[in-house]
Design an enzyme around this catalytic site. Structure first.
Site, PDB file in Angstrom:
ATOM      1  N   TYR A  32      14.079 -10.931  -3.638  1.00 62.46           N
ATOM      2  CA  TYR A  32      15.399 -10.406  -3.278  1.00 62.46           C
ATOM      3  C   TYR A  32      16.445 -11.701  -3.126  1.00 62.46           C
ATOM      4  O   TYR A  32      17.466 -11.668  -3.613  1.00 62.46           O
ATOM      5  CB  TYR A  32      15.263  -9.528  -1.757  1.00 62.46           C
ATOM      6  CG  TYR A  32      16.781  -9.339  -1.238  1.00 62.46           C
ATOM      7  CD1 TYR A  32      17.203  -8.173  -1.778  1.00 62.46           C
ATOM      8  CD2 TYR A  32      17.257  -9.956  -0.381  1.00 62.46           C
ATOM      9  CE1 TYR A  32      18.560  -7.685  -1.623  1.00 62.46           C
ATOM     10  CE2 TYR A  32      18.528  -9.618  -0.042  1.00 62.46           C
ATOM     11  CZ  TYR A  32      19.063  -8.590  -0.558  1.00 62.46           C
ATOM     12  OH  TYR A  32      20.286  -7.946  -0.062  1.00 62.46           O
ATOM     13  N   LYS A 112      -8.464 -22.883 -27.407  1.00 60.29           N
ATOM     14  CA  LYS A 112      -7.413 -23.191 -28.560  1.00 60.29           C
ATOM     15  C   LYS A 112      -6.620 -21.785 -28.370  1.00 60.29           C
ATOM     16  O   LYS A 112      -7.316 -20.637 -28.692  1.00 60.29           O
ATOM     17  CB  LYS A 112      -8.009 -23.204 -29.862  1.00 60.29           C
ATOM     18  CG  LYS A 112      -7.197 -23.205 -31.115  1.00 60.29           C
ATOM     19  CD  LYS A 112      -7.857 -23.526 -32.603  1.00 60.29           C
ATOM     20  CE  LYS A 112      -7.197 -23.693 -33.620  1.00 60.29           C
ATOM     21  NZ  LYS A 112      -6.734 -22.392 -34.090  1.00 60.29           N
TER      22      LYS A 112
HETATM   23  P1  AMP Z   1      -4.886 -24.155 -37.297  1.00 57.10           P
HETATM   24  O1  AMP Z   1      -3.965 -23.507 -37.322  1.00 57.10           O
HETATM   25  O2  AMP Z   1      -6.193 -23.189 -37.336  1.00 57.10           O
HETATM   26  O3  AMP Z   1      -5.024 -25.127 -38.483  1.00 57.10           O
HETATM   27  O4  AMP Z   1      -5.270 -24.668 -35.828  1.00 57.10           O
HETATM   28  C1  AMP Z   1      -4.286 -25.785 -35.554  1.00 57.10           C
HETATM   29  C2  AMP Z   1      -3.431 -25.003 -34.326  1.00 57.10           C
HETATM   30  O5  AMP Z   1      -4.094 -24.654 -33.235  1.00 57.10           O
HETATM   31  C3  AMP Z   1      -2.332 -25.771 -34.109  1.00 57.10           C
HETATM   32  O6  AMP Z   1      -1.379 -25.726 -34.929  1.00 57.10           O
HETATM   33  C4  AMP Z   1      -1.812 -25.363 -32.495  1.00 57.10           C
HETATM   34  O7  AMP Z   1      -0.764 -24.275 -32.794  1.00 57.10           O
HETATM   35  C5  AMP Z   1      -3.046 -24.507 -32.235  1.00 57.10           C
HETATM   36  N1  AMP Z   1      -3.454 -24.751 -30.837  1.00 57.10           N
HETATM   37  C6  AMP Z   1      -3.816 -24.090 -29.852  1.00 57.10           C
HETATM   38  N2  AMP Z   1      -4.162 -24.577 -28.750  1.00 57.10           N
HETATM   39  C7  AMP Z   1      -4.401 -25.731 -29.289  1.00 57.10           C
HETATM   40  C8  AMP Z   1      -4.788 -26.881 -28.461  1.00 57.10           C
HETATM   41  N3  AMP Z   1      -5.307 -26.794 -27.127  1.00 57.10           N
HETATM   42  N4  AMP Z   1      -4.651 -28.161 -28.987  1.00 57.10           N
HETATM   43  C9  AMP Z   1      -4.431 -28.190 -30.212  1.00 57.10           C
HETATM   44  N5  AMP Z   1      -3.863 -27.179 -31.080  1.00 57.10           N
HETATM   45  C10 AMP Z   1      -4.001 -25.983 -30.526  1.00 57.10           C
END
Ligand code: AMP
Length: 659
Positions: A32, A112
């Site tokens: 609020y 990830k």
């Molecule tokens: P890939 O797209 O499979 O090559 O994986 C890389 C992608 O993972 C990166 O482009 C990020 O967008 C994503 N990602 C998600 N979490 C993380 C993290 N903790 N550290 C680095 N990359 C990450």
């Protein structure tokens, strides 16, 4: 106080509290109070529009729609990661690091996040731009949509000349489920998974829609910080947290502890509000990262561990059938509980009869269940060696388990549907559809009120709406006398709608808004439509065989006839107000573009339709004419490319006027 000072003060307070609420999840102010201060700021800004800046907390709700996204060149490329798939490959990675860097390497292990990578750019502590990853070097500028993400700070405590961070935008699982539940009620197509939902939302041209999707972010890398020096990745993350970013959960560990942490993340994945598709292992020292460098594609100092789908046996205790709001019967296996990919699985969808038959899944069988990440668990196969004596092939019931009406298999697919027009499972959806803007347009009658009306027993089908009384409605929770009266008035108004809205509102399968209009115009009355044969229906442009069958089947059911009779009794209009003037545009398709000066779009469209023509939203080879008003844009260009005749508004008016 000087209004400028007060504006700044309000912004500071609101920003601080937004941070506490959205990032720290520990608000110190009531909703609020927050709303009141926000209102005060809005009022001051309205009185002094020259003071509005893009980083003001009032600017997060989404501004004007965009025409398109402009390219954004990343100063520091957004690299992708090399995948590893088992503990052996993780060890090979850490061994490589030990060889190059020595025995004391530290790693940061992080979930990830399964979303979309973005870069956020700040100048002098103010968010200026943000972009998607694109191909890593050039992405798309999605600043306006990013602004709607409440956990992205618009101003930072420390005003470095320049700062770029990288993070992953996602839709929280809970938000995804909420939005999909709402979409299901409204009969809209469901979003496939949180990742797709986030991607679609971030690439919305209309930031207002993006704002409704309540996206979120985890920040996982500092790309650039002018005037700052850091030694460790973990230090940069702590710094980012101090600057009000939501920092990715991470642990700093030695090589021999890495695998254990990867497994822990997998096991506890459901405790994160977001989906994950792996774990990332990164060398923590920034100077070591520099020493290692990158290959053409990946940094050499990190790997992404992808979790394999887990498989385990379970026993099929039962097969139950659910009826969805569209009437589809969905069989589901009830299983002995198994723990897979961080969750306890107790059932698996069996999709449809074909799926069950093909895998020959029976009650009593032992099956192999697989689950990869957030994906719905599925039955891979039956372990036939373990099949007990006396089982029988499973066949879906022939009648709806909810209302007992006969079921029917779709002509065009494997789905089996309940045919009962008043099946309670379908009732909510049908009523919501009936009341929807493009159907009977009953203002205020949304999914939650429909649910209340049904739950309270006041409404069992659409005709019941017309005998509702205000005092009864006023008894419902969250309803007052005034809103009850408004609802009754809106329902009464809907009686005068054109026949096309009623036909659409009936929710006959295959009959969309367009077909409903064509039918209303062609037959003029609902009685005439009810008397039409399948042949008469298919003779109409736009009505195919399947649609014709859906119409005749629907209209021949006693329940539908009863519903229509009651609607008629209630005084609902059953004739078309838009009569066919003549057939001069029969077989022609028009596209309207630009601003017309004599008519608004709707009126122009009606005039074309009343003369047997059709209006489409996009130019294709099938377009007969494009009518171009003032400031016509891409459609006009497309028409020229395809050599489609373009009419000025005057030429179109002449076509209408001539005999
Ligand atoms: P890939 O797209 O499979 O090559 O994986 C890389 C992608 O993972 C990166 O482009 C990020 O967008 C994503 N990602 C998600 N979490 C993380 C993290 N903790 N550290 C680095 N990359 C990450």
């Amino acid at each position: 106080m000087d209004y400028r000072k007060r504006i700044q003060e309000l912004r500071d307070i609101l920003n601080e509290n937004g941070y506490r609420y959205y990032v720290l999840d520990a608000p110190t102010m009531s909703d609020y109070e927050y709303d009141m201060l926000n209102r005060e700021l809005e009022e001051l800004e309205a009185a002094h529009p020259e003071e509005i800046t893009p980083d003001s907390p009032t600017q997060r709700v989404g501004g004007k729609p965009l025409q398109g996204f402009t390219p954004y060149t990343h100063e520091v490329p957004l690299e992708s990661l090399q995948d590893v798939f088992d503990d052996q490959e993780v060890r090979e990675f850490t061994d490589r690091m030990t060889q190059t860097l020595g025995p004391d390497v530290e790693y940061s292990v992080e979930p990830k996040v399964d979303g979309l990578s973005v870069a956020l750019e700040y100048r002098d502590g103010v968010f200026v731009r943000g972009a998607t990853r694109g191909d890593g070097r050039v992405g798309e500028d999605v600043t306006e949509n990013l602004r709607t993400i409440r956990s992205i700070p618009m101003v930072l405590p420390e005003k470095l000349p320049r700062l770029i961070v990288r993070g992953e935008v996602y839709m929280a699982r809970s938000v995804f489920e909420e939005i999909n539940a709402q979409r299901e009620l409204e009969g809209k197509p469901l979003m496939a998974n949180p990742r797709n939902a986030a991607a679609g939302s971030l690439r919305q041209l209309d930031p207002k829609i993006a704002a409704q999707r309540r996206l979120d972010i985890q920040v996982f890398n500092l790309q650039l910080a002018e005037g700052k020096d850091f030694r460790l990745h973990s230090e940069t993350l702590e710094y980012l947290a101090s600057q009000h970013f939501r920092m990715i959960p991470h642990k700093t560990l030695r090589a021999d502890e890495v695998q254990k942490e990867i497994d822990r993340i997998n096991d506890q994945r459901m405790e994160y509000p977001f989906d994950i598709d792996g774990a990332v292992v990164k060398v923590n020292s920034l100077s070591d990262r520099e020493t290692l460098g990158s290959t053409a594609k990946f940094p050499k100092w990190a790997v992404a561990f992808k979790y394999p789908p887990e498989k385990k046996p379970a026993k099929v205790l039962d097969i139950v059938v659910q009826v969805g709001r569209t009437g589809v019967l969905t069989p589901k296996a009830v299983l002995t509980p198994v723990r897979l990919a961080g969750t306890t699985v107790t059932n698996a969808t069996l999709h449809n009869q074909d799926y069950i038959t093909q895998k020959d899944i029976r009650i009593g069988d032992t099956v192999i269940v697989q689950k990869a990440g957030e994906i719905i668990p599925e039955i891979l196969e039956v372990d036939f060696k373990q099949r007990p004596e006396g089982t029988v092939p499973y066949v879906l019931p022939q009648t709806c388990p909810v209302c007992g009406a006969p079921v029917e298999r779709d002509e065009d697919g494997a789905a089996v549907r309940c045919t009962g027009a008043e099946c309670p499972a379908q009732l909510l959806r049908n009523l919501t559809h009936f009341a929807g803007r493009d159907a009977m347009d009953i203002d205020g009658l949304g999914p939650s009120l429909v649910e209340q009306l049904v739950d309270s027993g006041l409404v069992r089908n659409a005709a019941d709406l017309y005998s509702l009384r205000a005092p009864d409605v006023a008894q419902l929770e969250r309803m007052g006398e005034k809103s009850a009266e408004n609802l009754i008035a809106a329902i009464a108004r809907s009686k005068d709608n054109d026949l096309s809205k009623l036909i659409y509102g009936l929710g006959i399968r295959q009959v969309g808004e367009k077909a409903a209009k064509v039918l209303a115009m062609h037959f003029g009355t609902l009685d005439a439509l009810m008397a039409a044969t399948a042949e008469e229906l298919t003779a109409i442009d736009d009505v195919g065989e399947i649609t014709a069958r859906c119409i005749t089947e629907y209209l021949s059911q006693p329940q539908s006839q009863d519903l229509i009779a009651r609607l008629r009794e209630a005084g609902v209009n059953m004739t078309s107000q838009a009569e066919l003037v003549d057939q001069r545009f029969a077989g022609m398709t028009f596209v309207l573009t630009g601003t017309l000066t004599n008519w608004d779009r709707k009126a122009a469209q009606a005039m074309i339709e009343e003369r047997g023509g059709k209006v489409s939203g996009s130019v294709s080879k099938k377009t007969t004419y494009v009518v171009a008003g003032e400031a016509a844009g891409s459609k006009l260009k497309k028409a020229q490319e395809l050599n489609i005749p373009v009419l000025t508004e005057e030429a179109f008016a002449q076509m209408l006027a001539s005999d």
